[in-house]
Enzyme design. Structure first.
Site, PDB file in Angstrom:
ATOM      1  N   SER A  50      49.554  40.807  34.374  1.00 36.85           N
ATOM      2  CA  SER A  50      48.270  41.421  34.058  1.00 36.85           C
ATOM      3  C   SER A  50      48.490  42.885  33.709  1.00 36.85           C
ATOM      4  CB  SER A  50      47.314  41.314  35.246  1.00 36.85           C
ATOM      5  OG  SER A  50      47.021  39.973  35.548  1.00 36.85           O
TER       6      SER A  50
ATOM      7  N   GLU B 200      44.619  46.313  28.864  1.00 39.25           N
ATOM      8  CA  GLU B 200      45.532  45.985  27.760  1.00 39.25           C
ATOM      9  C   GLU B 200      45.822  44.496  27.669  1.00 39.25           C
ATOM     10  OE1 GLU B 200      49.047  48.447  27.865  1.00 39.25           O
ATOM     11  OE2 GLU B 200      47.898  50.108  28.716  1.00 39.25           O
ATOM     12  N   GLY B 201      45.208  43.686  28.514  1.00 38.96           N
ATOM     13  CA  GLY B 201      45.386  42.248  28.412  1.00 38.96           C
ATOM     14  C   GLY B 201      46.443  41.702  29.339  1.00 38.96           C
TER      15      GLY B 201
ATOM     16  N   GLY C  18      42.257  39.009  38.137  1.00 42.58           N
ATOM     17  CA  GLY C  18      43.540  38.328  38.235  1.00 42.58           C
ATOM     18  C   GLY C  18      43.419  36.958  38.866  1.00 42.58           C
ATOM     19  N   ASP C  19      42.484  36.804  39.799  1.00 40.88           N
ATOM     20  CA  ASP C  19      42.269  35.506  40.432  1.00 40.88           C
ATOM     21  C   ASP C  19      41.715  34.496  39.433  1.00 40.88           C
ATOM     22  OD1 ASP C  19      42.966  36.938  42.707  1.00 40.88           O
ATOM     23  OD2 ASP C  19      40.872  37.380  43.172  1.00 40.88           O
TER      24      ASP C  19
ATOM     25  N   GLY D  43      45.720  44.955  32.910  1.00 41.87           N
ATOM     26  CA  GLY D  43      44.423  45.594  32.960  1.00 41.87           C
ATOM     27  C   GLY D  43      43.706  45.498  31.625  1.00 41.87           C
TER      28      GLY D  43
END
Length: 303
Positions: free
Chosen positions: A216, A220-221, A248-249, A218
């Site tokens: 991940s 930025e994909g 993220g989950d 953030g």
């Protein structure tokens, strides 16, 4: 059925303020309170999108009773292992003017050896009908570093995939055990491998034994790094304002859902993970997706 294991759950409290000003006093409405922790968020997202999920976690003290009550109200299938340490709290403060969220996570209390054994035994039993095993989130203090590696071994013994979202030695050992997918964020990956380059850090986990590394990034994909070919990078067309807690989950839920259905193409896993992660940012609480997730998936661009 996707088995989502959360060894260190939390009672999530989400406050919303018009503007967060450090050092100042704020007034806020009572928080939204719900059972949280990474694996519980994964299970909620799987259920919201029509999949079968089962949450295995711990609960202790008065906060654990509130966590149990919320899970019962949500009708999310679950099993709680009773523990002596009170369930920790996680506080999120959403700054509505800036579209940013500040999170304070308690560390939680340690588990006894008997409690760890009970959690492992429950995971082994519940994995029998599962189609994918997810191990997700921080470990409580003094936890065995190989707990998630043990989940990977349980999944391998059943011939089903595993997805691990962790940091540090627990993540390395899960990779060495042959986890199908590991999904750290960029900071967690740097902390785990000592390499600030996310591609090189991901390759270290691949060399350790992981099948696929999703990182991940953030706003930025996300990156997908495999043992062959160039890394894949997808992102939304523009940064999204909202609550990134649980993004993220949602990505882990997307990956587990596809793996459980027999899909293992890294490009497809990455696309679904980025879309669901973005939809989680637009949702008010962790463990939920904004209804636009199919449209988001169709509009992703390469990084």
């Amino acid at each position: 059925m996707i088995l989502a294991v959360t060894p260190n759950p939390a009672l999530d409290l989400t406050y919303r303020v018009p503007a967060l000003q450090p050092g100042e006093t704020h007034r806020a409405a009572p928080p939204a309170v719900r059972a949280g922790g990474k694996g519980l968020n994964v299970a909620r997202v799987v259920a919201q999108t029509g999949g079968a999920a089962f949450a295995l976690t711990t609960a202790g003290g008065p906060s654990g009773l509130r966590l149990a009550d919320d899970l019962e109200a949500s009708r999310l299938p679950n099993e709680l292992v009773p523990v002596a340490s009170p369930t920790r709290s996680s506080i999120a403060v959403v700054d509505e003017s800036a579209g940013e969220t500040t999170v304070i996570n308690e560390t939680g209390g340690p588990l006894t050896e008997a409690e760890w054994t009970a959690l492992r035994d429950a995971a082994s039993r519940l994995a029998i009908p599962a189609t994918c095993v997810v191990g997700s989130g921080s470990l409580p203090p003094d936890a065995p570093d190989d707990f998630y590696a043990g989940l990977v071994a349980i999944a391998a013994g059943r011939g089903i995939p595993s997805v691990i979202d962790a940091v540090g030695p627990a993540l390395v050992l899960a990779a060495e055990a042959g986890a199908s997918v590991v999904k750290p964020n960029r900071l967690e990956l740097a902390e785990t491998t000592g390499n600030d380059d996310p591609v090189e850090g991901a390759r270290a986990l691949l060399d350790a034994g992981a099948g696929l590394v999703l990182v991940s990034l953030g706003a930025e994909g996300m990156l997908a790094v495999t043992g062959s070919g160039a890394p894949l990078h997808l992102r939304t067309t523009h940064p999204l304002a909202g609550n990134p807690t649980g993004a993220g989950d949602a990505a882990v839920a997307a990956v587990a859902t596809l793996l459980a259905s027999g899909t293992s193409d890294p490009a497809l896993l990455l696309r679904r993970a980025v879309a669901w992660s973005a939809a989680a940012v637009l949702a008010p609480l962790a463990g939920e997706l904004h209804p636009s997730y199919p449209e988001l998936e169709a509009r992703l661009v390469t990084g």
